[in-house]
Design an enzyme around this catalytic site. Structure first.
Site, mmCIF file in Angstrom:
data_model
loop_
_atom_site.group_PDB
_atom_site.id
_atom_site.type_symbol
_atom_site.label_atom_id
_atom_site.label_comp_id
_atom_site.label_asym_id
_atom_site.label_seq_id
_atom_site.Cartn_x
_atom_site.Cartn_y
_atom_site.Cartn_z
ATOM 1 N N ASP A 1 23.716 -52.901 20.124
ATOM 2 C CA ASP A 1 24.508 -51.670 20.260
ATOM 3 C C ASP A 1 24.781 -51.352 21.729
ATOM 4 O O ASP A 1 25.924 -51.114 22.135
ATOM 5 C CB ASP A 1 23.862 -50.481 19.521
ATOM 6 C CG ASP A 1 22.340 -50.490 19.562
ATOM 7 O OD1 ASP A 1 21.764 -51.331 20.275
ATOM 8 O OD2 ASP A 1 21.730 -49.630 18.902
ATOM 9 N N TYR B 1 26.275 -62.156 5.914
ATOM 10 C CA TYR B 1 27.349 -62.789 5.146
ATOM 11 C C TYR B 1 26.780 -63.928 4.304
ATOM 12 O O TYR B 1 27.432 -64.932 4.078
ATOM 13 C CB TYR B 1 28.443 -63.316 6.077
ATOM 14 C CG TYR B 1 29.211 -62.258 6.851
ATOM 15 C CD1 TYR B 1 28.957 -60.905 6.697
ATOM 16 C CD2 TYR B 1 30.221 -62.616 7.736
ATOM 17 C CE1 TYR B 1 29.657 -59.947 7.402
ATOM 18 C CE2 TYR B 1 30.935 -61.662 8.453
ATOM 19 C CZ TYR B 1 30.645 -60.330 8.277
ATOM 20 O OH TYR B 1 31.345 -59.379 8.978
ATOM 21 N N ASP C 1 35.598 -58.542 18.144
ATOM 22 C CA ASP C 1 36.738 -57.616 18.039
ATOM 23 C C ASP C 1 36.652 -56.558 19.142
ATOM 24 O O ASP C 1 37.655 -56.207 19.770
ATOM 25 C CB ASP C 1 36.745 -56.910 16.670
ATOM 26 C CG ASP C 1 37.374 -57.765 15.573
ATOM 27 O OD1 ASP C 1 37.275 -59.000 15.652
ATOM 28 O OD2 ASP C 1 37.952 -57.199 14.624
ATOM 29 N N ASP D 1 30.792 -60.970 14.670
ATOM 30 C CA ASP D 1 32.108 -60.615 14.139
ATOM 31 C C ASP D 1 32.599 -59.328 14.806
ATOM 32 O O ASP D 1 33.729 -59.238 15.299
ATOM 33 C CB ASP D 1 31.974 -60.431 12.618
ATOM 34 C CG ASP D 1 33.301 -60.519 11.900
ATOM 35 O OD1 ASP D 1 34.314 -60.847 12.548
ATOM 36 O OD2 ASP D 1 33.330 -60.265 10.685
ATOM 37 N N LYS E 1 19.063 -56.933 17.086
ATOM 38 C CA LYS E 1 18.638 -55.563 16.769
ATOM 39 C C LYS E 1 17.191 -55.633 16.302
ATOM 40 O O LYS E 1 16.805 -55.085 15.253
ATOM 41 C CB LYS E 1 19.585 -54.999 15.689
ATOM 42 C CG LYS E 1 19.481 -53.521 15.459
ATOM 43 C CD LYS E 1 20.012 -52.672 16.581
ATOM 44 C CE LYS E 1 19.750 -51.205 16.300
ATOM 45 N NZ LYS E 1 19.765 -50.358 17.491
#
Ligand code: NAD
Length: 320
Positions: free
Chosen positions: A191, A115, A219, A215, A160
């Protein structure tokens, strides 16, 4: 006098922030509040979503209570919340996920990563630069280490690094800082971590990770505690602080009066805690539990309460 900036924003932000503020303002009538109108609705009216004067106004507040802002897929429109986070250098996004057998603090790096805002379109491809800096990683690592130390829990470093080189830097700095601080920590690939958080939530305490992974992970973890309507967050920098639900403007339910205000109320409780009113934050959480425990819930949790009636029930529970 304590000054609070209120930014309802778009969609259900306009519905949940008034409910949250009604409660916070009733508990603290001495607070001075002022409203800042930024967002997509303003952009549609005026062609401007957020001005320098708005940023100056936000900087004049002791804390900001923010709803949500629609970001349309229009290349001319810049995300307002990203702009505010960068202008106020709100580099730490704290996203607590709390419920039965779950008490996880997701610490999301909030100022760089994917971002970064450094992106461009070419004829046959589009590029976004993922920025991971030494200083950016170090300062978010230190926030996470402090929180893990206070809670006496494991620090998990989500990354990652097996594929993305910038994550090698992020992981190594976090591991180095954690080892230096002498706390218990582990590094996990994001993951498999996303699945394991759902399978074994009690295993996790504080999870630090880069911007987009944090982010998404928050969720995902929302699944454990009733969904997006339940998750609050704090955006903290060295000088400013902004509190907002994790959810967005939810255009699919906006205007119906059925949005769950728990995330916004909990964000208000985090604001109070930040300002030093820890007891109030505890009372609000207890009142939320009591009201939900009596079956008063909005439709996303299987109930029939409206945004406003839920807020009234919480106020009544608090005796205000
Ligand atoms: P969303 O969070 O707005 O909604 C996802 C789903 O969750 C929807 O079905 C919605 O109805 C439901 N939901 C969300 N909050 C709820 C609540 N309080 N009560 C009940 N149900 C709730 O995410 P989205 O649909 O991906 O995004 C919609 C818009 O919001 C987009 O323009 C996006 O860019 C923006 N957005 C803004 C922010 C922010 O301002 N910080 C964050 C996320 C998304």
């Amino acid at each position: 006098m304590t000054k609070i900036a209120l930014v309802p924003g778009d969609g259900i932000g306009q519905e949940v922030i008034p409910v949250a503020w009604d409660l916070i303002g009733s508990l603290h009538p001495e607070f001075d509040s002022f409203q800042v109108e930024v967002g997509y609705a303003r952009w549609q009216k005026s062609g401007v979503a957020c001005t320098d004067d708005d940023i100056t106004a936000l900087k004049s507040a002791d804390a900001i209570l923010f709803g949500a802002i629609t970001t349309p897929p229009d290349p001319c429109y810049q995300s307002v919340i990203l702009g505010i986070r960068q202008a106020l250098d709100l580099y730490a996004n704290l996203r607590p996920v709390k419920g039965d057998n779950v008490d996880i603090m997701i610490v999301r790096e909030n100022s760089e990563g994917l971002y970064s805002g450094i992106e461009w379109r070419e004829k046959d491809r589009a590029c976004t630069v993922r920025v991971v800096s030494v200083e950016g990683s170090r300062r978010i690592a230190r926030v996470a280490i402090r929180l893990a130390g206070e809670r006496g829990c494991l620090l998990t470093i989500g990354n990652k690094a097996n594929v993305i080189k910038s994550d090698v830097l992020f992981r190594d700095i976090c591991c180095h800082e954690a080892a230096k601080a002498g706390i218990s920590f582990e590094a996990c690939y994001i993951d498999s971590l996303a699945l394991d958080v759902l399978l074994h939530p009690a295993r996790y305490g504080v999870i630090v990770t880069t911007n987009i992974f944090g982010d998404i992970l928050s969720d995902v973890a929302g699944y454990l505690v009733g969904g997006l309507g339940m998750l609050p967050s704090a955006n903290i920098g060295d000088r400013y602080a902004l509190f907002e639900p994790v959810h967005g403007s939810a255009p699919d339910i906006a205007g119906k009066g059925i949005a769950n205000p728990v995330a916004a109320i909990r964000s208000g409780a985090m604001l109070l805690e930040y300002l030093g009113f820890r007891d109030d934050a505890g009372h609000i959480e207890a009142a939320l539990q009591a009201v939900i425990g009596r079956g008063i819930k909005t439709p996303d949790l299987g109930g029939t309460a409206t945004t406003e009636s839920f807020g009234e029930a919480v106020k009544a529970e608090l005796g205000i």
